[in-house]
Design a protein around this motif. Structure first.
Motif, PDB file in Angstrom:
ATOM      1  N   SER A  34      52.096  37.541  46.947  1.00  0.00           N
ATOM      2  CA  SER A  34      51.342  36.932  45.851  1.00  0.00           C
ATOM      3  C   SER A  34      50.537  37.995  45.137  1.00  0.00           C
ATOM      4  O   SER A  34      50.216  39.041  45.706  1.00  0.00           O
ATOM      5  CB  SER A  34      50.389  35.840  46.370  1.00  0.00           C
ATOM      6  N   GLY A  35      50.209  37.717  43.890  1.00  0.00           N
ATOM      7  CA  GLY A  35      49.225  38.527  43.208  1.00  0.00           C
ATOM      8  C   GLY A  35      47.845  38.153  43.736  1.00  0.00           C
ATOM      9  O   GLY A  35      47.648  37.053  44.274  1.00  0.00           O
ATOM     10  N   ALA A  36      46.876  39.047  43.587  1.00  0.00           N
ATOM     11  CA  ALA A  36      45.530  38.769  44.090  1.00  0.00           C
ATOM     12  C   ALA A  36      44.522  39.576  43.286  1.00  0.00           C
ATOM     13  O   ALA A  36      44.571  40.809  43.284  1.00  0.00           O
ATOM     14  CB  ALA A  36      45.416  39.121  45.573  1.00  0.00           C
ATOM     15  N   ILE A  37      43.619  38.879  42.606  1.00  0.00           N
ATOM     16  CA  ILE A  37      42.600  39.565  41.816  1.00  0.00           C
ATOM     17  C   ILE A  37      41.254  38.870  41.975  1.00  0.00           C
ATOM     18  O   ILE A  37      41.187  37.672  42.222  1.00  0.00           O
ATOM     19  CB  ILE A  37      42.937  39.626  40.311  1.00  0.00           C
ATOM     20  N   ASP A  38      40.183  39.653  41.818  1.00  0.00           N
ATOM     21  CA  ASP A  38      38.837  39.108  41.669  1.00  0.00           C
ATOM     22  C   ASP A  38      38.475  39.126  40.195  1.00  0.00           C
ATOM     23  O   ASP A  38      38.887  40.028  39.451  1.00  0.00           O
ATOM     24  CB  ASP A  38      37.802  39.965  42.406  1.00  0.00           C
ATOM     25  N   ILE A  39      37.695  38.147  39.774  1.00  0.00           N
ATOM     26  CA  ILE A  39      37.100  38.199  38.442  1.00  0.00           C
ATOM     27  C   ILE A  39      35.591  38.061  38.595  1.00  0.00           C
ATOM     28  O   ILE A  39      35.102  37.452  39.552  1.00  0.00           O
ATOM     29  CB  ILE A  39      37.648  37.126  37.489  1.00  0.00           C
ATOM     30  N   GLN A  40      34.853  38.632  37.658  1.00  0.00           N
ATOM     31  CA  GLN A  40      33.400  38.595  37.711  1.00  0.00           C
ATOM     32  C   GLN A  40      32.880  38.062  36.383  1.00  0.00           C
ATOM     33  O   GLN A  40      32.845  38.767  35.388  1.00  0.00           O
ATOM     34  CB  GLN A  40      32.851  39.999  37.983  1.00  0.00           C
ATOM     35  N   ALA A  41      32.558  36.785  36.382  1.00  0.00           N
ATOM     36  CA  ALA A  41      31.946  36.161  35.213  1.00  0.00           C
ATOM     37  C   ALA A  41      30.691  35.413  35.650  1.00  0.00           C
ATOM     38  O   ALA A  41      30.312  34.407  35.053  1.00  0.00           O
ATOM     39  CB  ALA A  41      32.921  35.220  34.511  1.00  0.00           C
ATOM     40  N   ALA A  42      30.089  35.900  36.746  1.00  0.00           N
ATOM     41  CA  ALA A  42      28.846  35.322  37.277  1.00  0.00           C
ATOM     42  C   ALA A  42      29.001  33.816  37.462  1.00  0.00           C
ATOM     43  O   ALA A  42      29.988  33.370  38.038  1.00  0.00           O
ATOM     44  CB  ALA A  42      27.667  35.683  36.380  1.00  0.00           C
TER      45      ALA A  42
END
Length: 331
Positions: free
Chosen positions: A109-117
């Motif tokens: 799988s793809g795996a990412i973090d996002i940071q939008a508080a």
């Protein structure tokens, strides 16, 4: 920017997790110059959950997915993508999403973090929806998780009363029934105001045990409150207007749970009834990217949120960023 969608991507399962340790207002009275009355009057918070010393954001996220699996019987080994919204990752590298993938035994799988508080969870839903509509992906885990206690200054009485830890996970899938559609989305960012909420002194760490203990959340609460009342209320009104819905048609409003005063004020300014607003603030405090799934799941579990209900999920916070998702609940 608001987008009206023709979608067949839907939420098909939900799960949450909060740590066992409770930090009550009475506990805080012994730590800083504050009182239960002062905290409740200004925030609506009575207690919040605190992660153990050896418990990190990825641990909470994995437990939230396990909770979802236990309740809905869904498999996650075949998910195509994992998106984790967090401001408190275990490490800068690897991502929390990669650690979740490993912890759950997902091989491909793809795996990412996002940071939008505090707008992270709704922003992650928007990203997942786009990936599913592309036709390339069919099944995506979206998780909002935070261990804010690890970056809270417990000598600052203006911020330490606010934050707690927790995680919420949803499974999003393509090709499901139309009544579960994501109907509309919106997002706005005003980066010029970003200095009103920030995390100080973040340094990369190699191991979770080496998490930067000098990094802290810093917030100008007065300015954030003013921005939420004016700009966030405008964003909510715009999303409803442009998607063709009246506030009275919304069954449940699920805002980021910054504090109860902001939730009540947003309801007043947008015409949404306070009885329509779902909150997790009293028991869990401000859990940033986890606050919306925590509030939503509590109402799913107690039977308030039902299939066919129209939901408005709306995140807002550091950035300054806001994002909304209008959807038809189907589970």
């Amino acid at each position: 920017m608001e987008k009206h969608l023709q979608s067949n991507a839907a939420i098909t399962a939900i799960g949450t997790y909060t740590p066992d340790k409770i930090l009550s207002n009475a506990d805080l009275e012994r730590m800083v110059d504050t009182s239960d009355e002062w905290i409740v009057q200004r925030t609506g918070i009575q207690e919040r959950r605190i992660a153990a010393d050896d418990q990190y954001t990825s641990d909470l996220c994995i437990r939230a997915v396990r909770n979802m699996q236990e309740r809905y019987g869904v498999q996650v080994e075949d998910v195509d993508y994992i998106i984790v919204a967090t401001s408190t990752p275990d490490n800068v590298i690897p991502s929390v999403a990669a650690q979740v993938q490993a912890g759950l035994g997902i091989k491909h799988s793809g795996a990412i973090d996002i940071q939008a508080a505090c707008a992270g969870f709704t922003s992650a839903i928007q990203l997942a929806n786009g990936l599913l509509l592309s036709g390339v992906y069919r099944k995506i885990l979206v998780i909002g998780g935070e261990t804010l206690s690890k970056v809270t200054n417990y000598e600052d009485r203006t911020t330490c009363i606010l934050f707690g830890d927790g995680a919420g996970a949803i499974l999003m899938e393509a090709g499901t029934a139309a009544e579960g559609d994501i109907l509309a989305i919106s997002s706005h960012t005003e980066g010029a105001g970003g200095h009103h909420v920030y995390r100080s002194g973040l340094s990369p760490s190699i191991n979770a045990a080496d998490i930067d203990t000098t990094s802290r959340i810093v917030q100008n609460g007065r300015e954030v409150y003013k921005w939420a009342l004016s700009h966030v209320s405008e964003g909510i009104t715009e999303l409803l207007r442009d998607s063709g819905y009246e506030p009275s048609q919304i069954n449940w409003f699920v805002p980021h749970n910054a504090n109860q005063r902001i939730i009540d004020a947003l309801c007043d300014r947008t015409g949404i009834s306070e009885q329509q607003a779902l909150s997790s603030i009293e028991r869990y405090g401000n859990t940033s990217a986890a606050s919306i799934p925590l509030a939503l799941d509590a109402a799913v579990q107690d039977g308030r949120v039902l299939p066919g209900h129209l939901l408005l999920l709306y995140g807002f916070g550091g950035g300054l960023t806001q994002s909304g998702v209008l959807l038809r609940w189907s589970i």
